[in-house]
Design a protein around this motif. Structure first.
Motif, PDB file in Angstrom:
ATOM      1  N   THR A 114     -48.160 -15.651  86.790  1.00  0.00           N
ATOM      2  CA  THR A 114     -48.707 -16.556  85.589  1.00  0.00           C
ATOM      3  C   THR A 114     -49.391 -17.883  86.073  1.00  0.00           C
ATOM      4  O   THR A 114     -49.207 -18.525  87.114  1.00  0.00           O
ATOM      5  CB  THR A 114     -47.569 -17.073  84.643  1.00  0.00           C
ATOM      6  OG1 THR A 114     -46.440 -17.812  85.306  1.00  0.00           O
ATOM      7  CG2 THR A 114     -46.711 -15.682  84.490  1.00  0.00           C
ATOM      8  N   LEU A 115     -50.069 -18.542  85.253  1.00  0.00           N
ATOM      9  CA  LEU A 115     -50.730 -19.822  85.571  1.00  0.00           C
ATOM     10  C   LEU A 115     -49.815 -20.620  85.572  1.00  0.00           C
ATOM     11  O   LEU A 115     -49.876 -21.669  86.468  1.00  0.00           O
ATOM     12  CB  LEU A 115     -51.947 -19.876  84.324  1.00  0.00           C
ATOM     13  CG  LEU A 115     -53.158 -18.815  84.602  1.00  0.00           C
ATOM     14  CD1 LEU A 115     -54.202 -19.474  83.362  1.00  0.00           C
ATOM     15  CD2 LEU A 115     -54.059 -19.389  85.937  1.00  0.00           C
ATOM     16  N   GLY A 116     -49.016 -20.820  84.631  1.00  0.00           N
ATOM     17  CA  GLY A 116     -48.011 -22.090  84.700  1.00  0.00           C
ATOM     18  C   GLY A 116     -47.095 -21.755  85.850  1.00  0.00           C
ATOM     19  O   GLY A 116     -46.710 -23.016  86.640  1.00  0.00           O
ATOM     20  N   GLY A 117     -46.674 -20.583  86.319  1.00  0.00           N
ATOM     21  CA  GLY A 117     -45.812 -20.631  87.543  1.00  0.00           C
ATOM     22  C   GLY A 117     -46.627 -20.889  88.750  1.00  0.00           C
ATOM     23  O   GLY A 117     -46.103 -21.443  89.726  1.00  0.00           O
ATOM     24  N   MET A 118     -47.758 -20.543  88.806  1.00  0.00           N
ATOM     25  CA  MET A 118     -48.843 -20.774  89.960  1.00  0.00           C
ATOM     26  C   MET A 118     -49.058 -22.371  90.214  1.00  0.00           C
ATOM     27  O   MET A 118     -48.929 -22.886  91.005  1.00  0.00           O
ATOM     28  CB  MET A 118     -50.262 -20.014  89.972  1.00  0.00           C
ATOM     29  CG  MET A 118     -50.863 -20.185  91.307  1.00  0.00           C
ATOM     30  SD  MET A 118     -49.908 -19.213  92.390  1.00  0.00           S
ATOM     31  CE  MET A 118     -50.554 -19.535  94.065  1.00  0.00           C
ATOM     32  N   LEU A 119     -49.046 -23.013  89.168  1.00  0.00           N
ATOM     33  CA  LEU A 119     -49.369 -24.437  88.884  1.00  0.00           C
ATOM     34  C   LEU A 119     -48.195 -25.146  89.389  1.00  0.00           C
ATOM     35  O   LEU A 119     -48.187 -26.045  90.071  1.00  0.00           O
ATOM     36  CB  LEU A 119     -49.797 -24.859  87.424  1.00  0.00           C
ATOM     37  CG  LEU A 119     -49.937 -26.326  87.236  1.00  0.00           C
ATOM     38  CD1 LEU A 119     -50.603 -27.027  88.213  1.00  0.00           C
ATOM     39  CD2 LEU A 119     -50.190 -26.960  85.806  1.00  0.00           C
ATOM     40  N   SER A 120     -46.839 -24.656  88.903  1.00  0.00           N
ATOM     41  CA  SER A 120     -45.540 -25.502  89.246  1.00  0.00           C
ATOM     42  C   SER A 120     -45.523 -25.252  91.090  1.00  0.00           C
ATOM     43  O   SER A 120     -45.016 -26.077  91.311  1.00  0.00           O
ATOM     44  CB  SER A 120     -44.453 -24.585  88.372  1.00  0.00           C
ATOM     45  OG  SER A 120     -44.643 -24.863  87.256  1.00  0.00           O
TER      46      SER A 120
END
Length: 516
Positions: A114-120
């Motif tokens: 997910t984009l959020g997981g990758m950003l984190s």
């Protein structure tokens, strides 16, 4: 349905951490619990003992290659900073995700799909890289901080002992004198590195045990060359990266003069050939035309000394006769010996005055060098020189200060050995001829080196310069071969002994082979 299999990756930054086992053991336990909880089957463990801040970890690279070939469905890593502390490796992990492989972090709930997981995960990776860079800077700061304090942050070289962090290295009472002798022997020019290695092994020099190798072995040629070219032994801390030098706080093992002689010998002997025969004066005389050393060879049963280009051609018999003739000129009569003894006794009675003058001279030198250091610091503050130049010049001046302070301490404790040096020189004056006449192969070369310099061949003639005071003795009038000693002869000896005192007091004897 086929069962998915995964790789598991654990890492510590150093072997020391790995040997303790805590970090690796805990990582493995946490990954195992995570895999059991998620129902993941671990196919193979990859254990690394390398820092992640640099590119080129062998186990990590091997694992990436296998993952890209489809050997496993993905990888389980303890946490983000165990996988990467540099952006290139983190990009490799991102490529695995884009290729459809699974990347799990056992202690962090990150969904890289997910984009959020990758950003984190990206943010954590950036923080990890920043932490690694900051840690490297702090380590570097501490490393150079110790160097500026005169402390060596690395293990002590052979001949010195470690005394714990924050303490200077001290001379090893057993191996230190042997290492000092290694420099002295090599400076004579009579030893190759291989020959010196054998000689030092017989004297008791042994390697130290390390994590990977057992100690107690012969110091090989490469290690010996490294020892002989290491300025640590003269009190200098050298950092190859950046070509920086610092004044060490440890006691020097050898003098700078001896170290420089050894460096010249190392440079000049790289192409040294092994000789089948041992010639007495081989490489002892230079050619007056090309400057190369004369080497010995046997022709029709006779020994000749020739240079490479055949400019010079001397027979051994001729060389021996010329050297003996020189030493005969130095022979003292019984009357001269008695006179020299009386003069020496009288000179010693006034030694304290000479000592006082020597102390004043060295104190002025010390004040001058300290003044230079102050001016150097002012120049740096005013922006006239940069920090690198400041450190290099300050190190040179600081070492000079230490040498002067050491000489002052010797003078205050009893003349700095000056009286002893004078005795030694006078004794050599009285016995030079008899010593040479009865000397063996090595002793003849050493005596000739003490008495004369610049031995060179001009076609079939040997030329040389006599060192002081032998140059004066060879030209004296009267007193030789039993002739009565005239007034002029007495005046000569009074002047020569006085000049010898000045010679010793000025420290010139320490800069020549004579009684060095």
């Amino acid at each position: 349905k086929s069962v998915k299999r995964y790789f598991a990756y654990t890492r510590v930054s150093t072997d020391k951490q790995g040997e303790r086992g805590v970090s690796l053991h805990e990582q493995k336990e946490i990954i195992q619990r995570y895999a059991t909880h998620k129902g993941l089957n671990i196919l193979r463990w990859f254990e690394e003992r390398e820092t992640a801040s640099k590119i080129g970890r062998p186990m990590f690279n091997e694992m990436l290659t296998l993952l890209k070939s489809g050997a496993a469905a993905g990888v389980i890593i303890h946490k983000v900073d165990r996988g990467a502390r540099n952006f290139r490796d983190w990009a490799e992990i991102g490529e695995l995700v884009e290729a459809g492989l699974e990347v799990h972090f056992a202690t962090e709930s990150l969904d890289l799909n997910t984009l959020g997981g990758m950003l984190s995960a990206d943010l954590q990776a950036v923080m990890s890289v920043h932490y690694s860079r900051n840690l490297r800077e702090e380590v570097k700061k501490g490393y150079y901080g110790r160097l500026k304090q005169g402390l060596c942050p690395r293990p002590a070289p052979l001949g010195y002992l470690n005394n714990g962090e924050g303490q200077p290295k001290t001379i090893d009472p057993v191996q230190g004198p042997i290492v000092r002798e290694a420099f002295e022997l090599y400076a004579t020019g009579r030893y190759s590195l291989i020959q010196l290695s054998e000689a030092l092994y017989r004297k008791g020099l042994r390697t130290r045990p390390t994590r990977k190798k057992a100690g107690g072995k012969k110091v090989n040629r490469t290690s010996l060359a490294a020892i002989l070219s290491n300025p640590f032994y003269i009190g200098v801390l050298y950092v190859k990266k950046g070509d920086r030098t610092f004044a060490g706080g440890h006691e020097p093992l050898i003098s700078r003069n001896l170290f420089e002689k050894v460096q010249k010998a190392l440079t000049g002997r790289t192409q040294r050939k092994i000789q089948k025969h041992r010639f007495q004066f081989s490489r002892f005389i230079t050619c007056g035309v090309c400057g190369r050393s004369l080497v010995g060879e046997i022709q029709k049963g006779n020994i000749y000394y020739r240079c490479h280009s055949r400019h010079a051609n001397l027979t051994e018999e001729y060389v021996q006769a010329e050297l003996l003739r020189c030493f005969q000129k130095l022979r003292l009569s019984t009357e001269e010996e008695s006179l020299v003894d009386l003069m020496l006794a009288e000179i010693k009675s006034t030694w304290q005055e000479h000592l006082k003058q020597a102390l004043q001279s060295e104190q002025l030198r010390l004040a001058s060098v300290r003044s230079k250091i102050e001016r150097l610091t002012d120049a740096y503050i005013d922006g006239m020189i940069d920090k690198a130049d400041l450190e290099k010049k300050k190190t040179t001046l600081t070492l000079e200060c230490r040498e002067i302070e050491s000489k002052l301490a010797e003078l205050r404790s009893g003349g700095g050995g000056g009286a002893g040096k004078l005795d030694k020189i006078v004794e050599l004056l009285k016995t030079a001829y008899s010593l040479y006449k009865n000397a063996n192969y090595d002793e003849k070369r050493e005596l000739a080196n003490l008495v004369m310099s610049n031995l060179r061949a001009s076609h079939k003639a040997l030329e040389f310069t006599l060192r002081f005071p032998f140059s004066e003795m060879a030209n004296r009038d009267g007193g030789q071969s039993g002739c009565p000693l005239r007034a002029g002869g007495r005046d000569f000896w009074w002047k020569l002994i006085g000049d010898l005192v000045d010679f010793v007091q000025k420290g010139e004897a320490s800069d020549t082979p004579l009684c060095a």
